[in-house]
Write a protein that holds these residues in place. Structure first.
Motif, PDB file in Angstrom:
ATOM      1  N   LYS A   1     -30.369  -1.263 -16.689  1.00 16.39           N
ATOM      2  CA  LYS A   1     -30.375   0.135 -16.245  1.00 16.39           C
ATOM      3  C   LYS A   1     -31.821   0.569 -16.042  1.00 16.39           C
ATOM      4  CE  LYS A   1     -29.176   3.721 -18.937  1.00 16.39           C
ATOM      5  NZ  LYS A   1     -28.265   4.601 -19.674  1.00 16.39           N
ATOM      6  N   CYS A   2     -32.090   1.144 -14.890  1.00 15.04           N
ATOM      7  CA  CYS A   2     -33.446   1.588 -14.563  1.00 15.04           C
ATOM      8  C   CYS A   2     -33.866   2.728 -15.501  1.00 15.04           C
ATOM      9  CB  CYS A   2     -33.489   2.067 -13.117  1.00 15.04           C
ATOM     10  SG  CYS A   2     -35.086   2.730 -12.633  1.00 15.04           S
ATOM     11  N   CYS A   3     -35.079   2.630 -16.048  1.00 11.98           N
ATOM     12  CA  CYS A   3     -35.569   3.685 -16.936  1.00 11.98           C
ATOM     13  C   CYS A   3     -35.847   4.977 -16.169  1.00 11.98           C
ATOM     14  CB  CYS A   3     -36.859   3.254 -17.638  1.00 11.98           C
ATOM     15  SG  CYS A   3     -36.620   1.902 -18.791  1.00 11.98           S
ATOM     16  N   ARG A   4     -36.124   4.871 -14.859  1.00  8.55           N
ATOM     17  CA  ARG A   4     -36.477   6.071 -14.098  1.00  8.55           C
ATOM     18  C   ARG A   4     -35.245   6.740 -13.501  1.00  8.55           C
ATOM     19  NH1 ARG A   4     -39.777   5.194  -8.813  1.00  8.55           N
ATOM     20  NH2 ARG A   4     -41.644   4.803 -10.060  1.00  8.55           N
ATOM     21  N   CYS A   5     -34.479   5.999 -12.670  1.00  6.82           N
ATOM     22  CA  CYS A   5     -33.374   6.652 -11.945  1.00  6.82           C
ATOM     23  C   CYS A   5     -32.007   6.373 -12.566  1.00  6.82           C
ATOM     24  CB  CYS A   5     -33.371   6.235 -10.478  1.00  6.82           C
ATOM     25  SG  CYS A   5     -32.733   4.569 -10.166  1.00  6.82           S
ATOM     26  N   ARG A   6     -31.971   5.545 -13.642  1.00  6.68           N
ATOM     27  CA  ARG A   6     -30.734   5.254 -14.379  1.00  6.68           C
ATOM     28  C   ARG A   6     -29.747   4.431 -13.563  1.00  6.68           C
ATOM     29  NH1 ARG A   6     -31.861   7.127 -19.712  1.00  6.68           N
ATOM     30  NH2 ARG A   6     -33.886   7.938 -19.192  1.00  6.68           N
TER      31      ARG A   6
ATOM     32  N   THR B   1     -38.134  -5.219  -9.538  1.00  9.13           N
ATOM     33  CA  THR B   1     -38.064  -3.756  -9.515  1.00  9.13           C
ATOM     34  C   THR B   1     -36.630  -3.289  -9.276  1.00  9.13           C
ATOM     35  OG1 THR B   1     -38.451  -3.644  -7.139  1.00  9.13           O
ATOM     36  CG2 THR B   1     -40.409  -3.605  -8.560  1.00  9.13           C
ATOM     37  N   CYS B   2     -36.402  -2.034  -9.598  1.00 11.49           N
ATOM     38  CA  CYS B   2     -35.100  -1.398  -9.388  1.00 11.49           C
ATOM     39  C   CYS B   2     -34.743  -1.419  -7.899  1.00 11.49           C
ATOM     40  CB  CYS B   2     -35.164   0.041  -9.899  1.00 11.49           C
ATOM     41  SG  CYS B   2     -33.728   1.042  -9.465  1.00 11.49           S
ATOM     42  N   PRO B   3     -33.517  -1.873  -7.537  1.00 15.87           N
ATOM     43  CA  PRO B   3     -33.142  -1.928  -6.119  1.00 15.87           C
ATOM     44  C   PRO B   3     -33.018  -0.541  -5.488  1.00 15.87           C
ATOM     45  CG  PRO B   3     -31.259  -2.463  -7.526  1.00 15.87           C
ATOM     46  CD  PRO B   3     -32.463  -2.357  -8.423  1.00 15.87           C
ATOM     47  N   LYS B   4     -32.934   0.509  -6.304  1.00 14.48           N
ATOM     48  CA  LYS B   4     -32.758   1.849  -5.752  1.00 14.48           C
ATOM     49  C   LYS B   4     -34.083   2.599  -5.628  1.00 14.48           C
ATOM     50  CE  LYS B   4     -29.953   6.001  -6.343  1.00 14.48           C
ATOM     51  NZ  LYS B   4     -29.381   6.808  -7.430  1.00 14.48           N
ATOM     52  N   CYS B   5     -34.882   2.618  -6.700  1.00 12.61           N
ATOM     53  CA  CYS B   5     -36.083   3.457  -6.678  1.00 12.61           C
ATOM     54  C   CYS B   5     -37.382   2.665  -6.779  1.00 12.61           C
ATOM     55  CB  CYS B   5     -36.029   4.503  -7.795  1.00 12.61           C
ATOM     56  SG  CYS B   5     -36.455   3.851  -9.413  1.00 12.61           S
ATOM     57  N   GLY B   6     -37.318   1.370  -7.078  1.00 14.66           N
ATOM     58  CA  GLY B   6     -38.534   0.561  -7.105  1.00 14.66           C
ATOM     59  C   GLY B   6     -39.294   0.589  -8.422  1.00 14.66           C
TER      60      GLY B   6
END
Ligand SMILES: [Zn+2]
Length: 144
Positions: free
Chosen positions: A9-14, A37-42
């Motif tokens: 789970k991304c720490c920034r965008c969840r 990196t997160c596939p949604k927000c990087g």
């Protein structure tokens, strides 16, 4: 579990995704290196969401792993890898002396017998369950 299936789970965008879905980007910090990196927000930081279980033994010793190791182990909590140890540690007794670094269920190590030990475990779980679960870590409602 295969490492590419590790739930994160991304720490920034969840955003929740697996290790395989993360995007390798050239590192800003290290030459000739990439960072996942997160596939949604990087964002780079993530929580490891791998499901884990915490159990205790008749001695009161608490351990954490992928699954219950034996039918003698009593399940006490479930939750994601990133959070379960910290959350159990909030409520557990921290061992000292020869138990240094170990987590124990309060009242169980000094119980006179196994029945008294189970009662102490039950009291402890009831106390914990008075509050809302945090970070997806849920404690057993009762001793089975
Ligand atoms: Zn993200």
């Amino acid at each position: 579990m295969n490492i590419i299936n590790t739930p994160m789970k991304c720490c920034r965008c969840r955003n929740q995704h697996t290790a395989a879905e993360r995007v390798d980007m050239p590192s800003k910090r290290w030459a000739d290196a990439t960072e996942s990196t997160c596939p949604k927000c990087g964002a780079r930081s993530f929580y490891d969401m791998t499901p884990q279980v915490a159990w205790c033994w008749a001695s009161g010793l608490i351990e954490i792993g992928n699954e219950l190791p034996s039918s003698d182990a009593i399940e006490i909590a479930r939750g994601p890898q990133y959070a379960i140890k910290g959350e159990v540690g909030v409520h557990a007794r921290h061992g000292y002396g020869e138990n240094k670094g170990k987590l124990l269920v309060p009242g169980v190590p000094e119980a006179a017998n196994q029945f008294a030990g189970l009662e102490a475990l039950d009291r402890w779980l009831k106390q914990i369950n008075k509050r809302k679960p945090r970070d997806g870590v849920t404690f057993s409602k009762e001793v089975k």
